[in-house]
Write an enzyme that holds these catalytic residues in place. Structure first.
Site, PDB file in Angstrom:
ATOM      1  N   GLU A  99     -33.330 -10.875 -12.804  1.00 44.18           N
ATOM      2  CA  GLU A  99     -33.008 -11.984 -13.701  1.00 44.18           C
ATOM      3  C   GLU A  99     -34.101 -12.115 -14.771  1.00 44.18           C
ATOM      4  O   GLU A  99     -35.275 -12.051 -14.462  1.00 44.18           O
ATOM      5  CB  GLU A  99     -32.896 -13.283 -12.881  1.00 44.18           C
ATOM      6  CG  GLU A  99     -32.461 -14.474 -13.679  1.00 44.18           C
ATOM      7  CD  GLU A  99     -31.270 -14.139 -14.581  1.00 44.18           C
ATOM      8  OE1 GLU A  99     -30.212 -13.762 -14.062  1.00 44.18           O
ATOM      9  OE2 GLU A  99     -31.414 -14.236 -15.825  1.00 44.18           O
ATOM     10  N   LYS A 143     -38.001  -4.814 -14.597  1.00 42.57           N
ATOM     11  CA  LYS A 143     -38.235  -6.265 -14.496  1.00 42.57           C
ATOM     12  C   LYS A 143     -39.733  -6.572 -14.494  1.00 42.57           C
ATOM     13  O   LYS A 143     -40.216  -7.429 -15.239  1.00 42.57           O
ATOM     14  CB  LYS A 143     -37.560  -6.804 -13.225  1.00 42.57           C
ATOM     15  CG  LYS A 143     -37.876  -8.233 -12.893  1.00 42.57           C
ATOM     16  CD  LYS A 143     -37.415  -9.209 -13.958  1.00 42.57           C
ATOM     17  CE  LYS A 143     -38.101 -10.552 -13.806  1.00 42.57           C
ATOM     18  NZ  LYS A 143     -37.782 -11.505 -14.860  1.00 42.57           N
ATOM     19  N   CYS A 199     -44.184 -16.461 -12.247  1.00 48.77           N
ATOM     20  CA  CYS A 199     -43.948 -15.021 -12.202  1.00 48.77           C
ATOM     21  C   CYS A 199     -44.937 -14.113 -12.925  1.00 48.77           C
ATOM     22  O   CYS A 199     -45.230 -13.028 -12.422  1.00 48.77           O
ATOM     23  CB  CYS A 199     -42.540 -14.741 -12.714  1.00 48.77           C
ATOM     24  SG  CYS A 199     -41.308 -15.470 -11.617  1.00 48.77           S
TER      25      CYS A 199
END
Ligand code: NAD
Ligand code: UGA
Length: 478
Positions: free
Chosen positions: A169, A224, A280
């Protein structure tokens, strides 16, 4: 044959699982989405009839949840039933940095992902597509696959079969709904063509086909981590140049505009601030550092580790600078902190620069009045590891030196800045740019300082006001 997907289960009702499934449910009314979580408190909040009480603040999320909940979007703690009914399962649980054992401080802790894989292995029926939504180290799909393969071999259930896909995502908090509704790309990595097509078909309900990218599973996992590392790198780069601007008389906004006009560099992600936060960036870069070392590439590891080190240095640089400007001591001085979330338009405080900066100031004895439009005092207590001292505000005869190293929350900046020595803007909430700075100026104890670590206060609004002003990366700071 491409599997017809009618029922999707998402394990993890967090900042990714909740908004992602809400948007998918909105765009795919014929599919049922069941979002499950082990946290009863979180699920209760997702099911709250008052949409202001959803566990996550994200612009427009409440509208979508209001529209789809209990129609084709359900939140529950019943993992067993929802897994067993699902054609497709998204794993969207947290993957924080390991705090102990092998790889502590760098590698991702995959214990929650592993638990999920085992739950899926135990409860799933028939053919199920398992999708990694969480951000995972390269080769994690192999771990999930091993667990599921073992279940296939040992199960007495008929036709138990799994395919694993990686579908990271890329949403950013604060703009999650917009990012999900019109993503730059959707990335799907996997080996099984039909499984990939099943997932692509769902996205193609609202995402143009040319934006749905197919790769092998390892490229998807690595892409990612790399995307986050590149984004974080830009912030450390511009913040390092901001420090140089302050030292040389240049202005980081002008430098950013000049370099951002180069189409090869681009203008986004060049806002100098108090250092990147969020759950993150740091975790994913440290993961990349761990992987690089693991694969015998220490130079690569060192390169990326520098981004995180610079970020940490930069945050402490700001607290030191505040202390220096306030005559070398903040002990017993009242300081108003504007913004505690790691960026605007979210209630998320994970790795927020405000945590380090506030803790530095509290260590030095400052008395902090902390404001944030969406972060609750309870969360600030957890993040600072210090209880709120509500007495600071209640005391009529206030002598701040009695409150060294204490903090309280405030809902009203204009009232509560009375007698403060400084105001520090740490999050770029729009309302802070709209404050009545004349009124604030009249209330501060002189000589006073306003520190704008986000460059959001319009200079024309503070021109001629009776406080010293510092803003990030501005070489004309006095
Ligand atoms: P989060 O902590 O907000 O949510 C994770 C949820 O998973 C929690 O509610 C937790 O209770 C639940 N959970 C953990 N183990 C479980 C289990 N075995 N069964 C059921 N529920 C379980 O995390 P998040 O911010 O949503 O991030 C999830 C993943 O997505 C992470 O890997 C993160 O790196 C990645 N990611 C996050 C963002 C973001 O903006 N936050 C964006 C992109 C990717
Ligand atoms: C980031 C990425 O942007 C997403 O693509 C990714 O999916 C997500 O991480 C993730 O994997 O969790 P997020 O952390 O929510 O999203 O927010 P960002 O907008 O990237 O901001 C991160 C931090 O950088 C914030 O503290 C922000 O204030 C700071 N920032 C951002 C700057 O200081 N300057 C900028 O120009 C941009």
């Amino acid at each position: 044959m491409v599997k017809q997907i009618r029922n999707i289960c998402c394990i993890g009702a967090g900042y990714v699982g909740g908004p992602t499934m809400a948007v998918m449910a909105d765009r795919c009314p014929s599919i049922q989405f069941n979002v499950v979580d082990i946290s009863q408190e979180r699920i209760k909040a997702w099911n709250s009839s008052n949409l202001d009480l959803l566990p996550i603040y994200e612009p427009c999320l409440d509208e979508i949840v209001g529209r789809r909940r209990n129609k084709n979007l359900f939140f529950s703690t019943d993992l067993e039933n929802n897994i067993s009914q699902a054609d497709m399962i998204f794993i969207s649980v947290n993957t924080p940095t390991k705090t102990k054992g092998l790889g502590a401080g760098q590698a991702s802790d995959l214990k929650w992902v592993e638990v999920c894989a085992r739950q899926v292995a135990k409860f799933a029926k028939g053919y199920t597509i398992v999708v990694e939504k969480s951000t995972l180290p390269v080769k994690t799909a192999e771990v999930i696959k091993n667990i599921l393969d073992a279940a296939e071999l040992n199960s007495e259930k008929d036709n138990l079969k799994f395919d694993v896909l990686s579908n990271p995502e890329f949403l950013a908090e604060g703009t999650a709904i917009k990012d999900l509704e019109s993503p730059d790309r959707v990335l799907i990595g996997g080996d099984d063509k039909e499984a990939i097509l099943s997932l692509s078909k769902i996205y193609s309900n609202w995402v143009p086909k040319n934006k749905i990218l197919h790769t092998n599973i390892w490229s998807s996992e690595l892409a990612k981590l790399t995307a986050n590392a590149f984004l974080a790198q830009r912030i450390s780069s511009i913040n390092s140049i901001g420090a140089l601007c302050e030292a040389t008389g240049a202005d980081v906004r002008e430098v950013a505009r000049a370099i951002g006009s180069d189409s090869r560099i681009g203008s986004k992600f060049l806002d100098s601030g108090p250092g990147f936060g969020g759950s993150c960036f740091k975790k994913d870069i440290l993961n990349l550092v761990y992987l690089s070392n693991y694969f015998g590439l220490p130079e690569v590891a060192n390169f990326w580790e520098g981004i995180v080190k610079l970020n940490s240095w930069h945050q402490h640089r700001i607290s030191s600078l505040v202390i220096k400007k306030l005559f070398g001591t903040v002990s017993g001085k009242k300081i108003c902190i504007l913004g505690f979330s790691f960026k605007a338009n979210t209630n998320d405080t994970r790795e927020s620069a405000a945590i380090n900066i506030c803790n530095d100031l509290l260590e030095e004895g400052a008395v902090l009045f902390i404001h944030d439009p969406k972060v609750k005092a309870k969360q600030i207590e957890i993040d600072l590891g210090r209880k709120e001292n509500k007495y600071i505000k209640k005391s009529k005869d206030i002598n701040y030196s009695n409150f060294d190293g204490n903090w309280c929350s405030t809902q009203n900046i204009l009232t509560d800045c009375e007698g403060a020595d400084a105001v520090i803007v740490l999050t770029e909430w729009y309302e802070y740019s709209e404050l009545n700075w004349l009124e604030i100026s009249n209330k501060l104890r002189k000589p006073a300082w306003v520190f704008d670590a986000r460059s959001i206060i319009p200079l024309e609004k503070i021109k001629g006001l009776n406080f010293n002003f510092w803003r990030i990366g501005d070489g004309s700071n006095n």
